[in-house]
Design a protein around this motif. Structure first.
Motif, mmCIF file in Angstrom:
data_model
loop_
_atom_site.group_PDB
_atom_site.id
_atom_site.type_symbol
_atom_site.label_atom_id
_atom_site.label_comp_id
_atom_site.label_asym_id
_atom_site.label_seq_id
_atom_site.Cartn_x
_atom_site.Cartn_y
_atom_site.Cartn_z
ATOM 1 N N MET A 1 0.828 -1.202 0.000
ATOM 2 C CA MET A 1 0.000 0.000 0.000
ATOM 3 C C MET A 1 0.870 1.263 0.000
ATOM 4 O O MET A 1 0.561 2.215 -0.686
ATOM 5 C CB MET A 1 -0.911 -0.031 1.230
ATOM 6 N N LEU A 4 2.246 1.922 -3.450
ATOM 7 C CA LEU A 4 1.228 2.501 -4.330
ATOM 8 C C LEU A 4 1.083 3.999 -4.077
ATOM 9 O O LEU A 4 0.982 4.794 -5.009
ATOM 10 C CB LEU A 4 -0.112 1.783 -4.122
ATOM 11 N N LYS A 5 1.104 4.400 -2.810
ATOM 12 C CA LYS A 5 0.998 5.825 -2.467
ATOM 13 C C LYS A 5 2.184 6.609 -3.019
ATOM 14 O O LYS A 5 2.023 7.714 -3.547
ATOM 15 C CB LYS A 5 0.929 5.994 -0.952
ATOM 16 N N PHE A 160 -9.337 9.738 -5.536
ATOM 17 C CA PHE A 160 -8.897 8.385 -5.187
ATOM 18 C C PHE A 160 -7.694 8.428 -4.255
ATOM 19 O O PHE A 160 -7.623 7.684 -3.280
ATOM 20 C CB PHE A 160 -8.556 7.603 -6.460
ATOM 21 N N TYR A 161 -6.752 9.328 -4.540
ATOM 22 C CA TYR A 161 -5.552 9.416 -3.707
ATOM 23 C C TYR A 161 -5.897 9.895 -2.298
ATOM 24 O O TYR A 161 -5.348 9.393 -1.316
ATOM 25 C CB TYR A 161 -4.526 10.339 -4.358
ATOM 26 N N TRP A 163 -8.734 9.418 -0.794
ATOM 27 C CA TRP A 163 -9.367 8.265 -0.137
ATOM 28 C C TRP A 163 -8.312 7.248 0.292
ATOM 29 O O TRP A 163 -8.411 6.644 1.360
ATOM 30 C CB TRP A 163 -10.368 7.611 -1.102
ATOM 31 N N LEU A 164 -7.272 7.074 -0.539
ATOM 32 C CA LEU A 164 -6.236 6.084 -0.256
ATOM 33 C C LEU A 164 -5.399 6.461 0.963
ATOM 34 O O LEU A 164 -5.053 5.613 1.778
ATOM 35 C CB LEU A 164 -5.330 5.948 -1.487
ATOM 36 N N VAL A 165 -5.083 7.739 1.109
ATOM 37 C CA VAL A 165 -4.194 8.160 2.204
ATOM 38 C C VAL A 165 -4.954 8.681 3.417
ATOM 39 O O VAL A 165 -4.346 8.941 4.452
ATOM 40 C CB VAL A 165 -3.193 9.246 1.730
#
Length: 197
Positions: A1, A4-5, A160-161, A163-165
């Protein structure tokens, strides 16, 4: 993960820059339509010319060496110390338009006024700034379909980013695990009522 970030970070940065640029251009165009005065402009002349710029030895910004018909720009000699010549083709001309203070004339690269294709004698709808009448613009949205696609993709990537972080609360380890142990309140109630008529 984490990988990906890290990989997505530069793309998200570029997407954020695109969002800022599109928002700025759209907002500026909308401002010109709402706050500036409409007028009709007449194209006095319009011709395709080439402009040769170069890098001066003692300056950061590029300077213009010459502007004229493209076929005559090949033999141009740069000023002493000038390097890296670049030739750019553009449509140059002059416009006449009415303002509250009378008729004004504007000359230069027509793209600077938002005009990309014009013929001599043509009438154009323009907007001018009442506080600075020499500033004019067509206030037209050029390439709006492509801009919308870029805006949508960039906004989706940034969302999306985020939400991801975004830090999320972790659920407790026992949440969602079913247990066969009886609930104490129900167990006590059964004992109290057992054997009573």
């Amino acid at each position: 993960m984490l990988l990906l970030k890290i990989v997505l970070a530069p793309f998200v940065l570029m997407a954020a820059v695109f969002l800022a640029m599109i928002t700025h251009v759209s907002g500026l165009t909308l401002h010109h339509r709402l706050a500036w005065q409409p007028t009709t402009a007449t194209v006095l002349n319009s011709e395709t010319l080439c402009e040769v710029t170069y890098q001066p030895v003692d300056a950061v910004l590029r300077a213009v060496a010459a502007r004229g018909p493209c076929e005559t720009m090949g033999d141009l000699i740069l000023p002493k110390g000038g390097t890296t010549p670049r030739t750019l083709m553009g449509v140059y001309g002059a416009l006449a338009y009415d303002t509250d203070g009378g008729v004004r004339k504007w000359e230069g690269k027509l793209a600077d006024a938002g005009v990309y294709n014009a013929r001599t004698g043509e009438k154009l709808m323009l907007y001018y700034d009442p506080s600075s009448p020499q500033d004019i613009d067509t206030a037209e949205y050029k390439g709006w379909f492509g801009g919308l696609l870029i805006f949508g993709f960039s906004a989706g990537l940034v969302a999306f980013y985020i939400w991801l972080v975004w830090p999320r609360r972790k659920s407790p380890p026992h949440a969602g695990v079913r247990s066969n142990a009886p609930v104490r309140g129900i167990e006590n109630r059964r004992r109290q009522t057992f054997g009573k008529a």
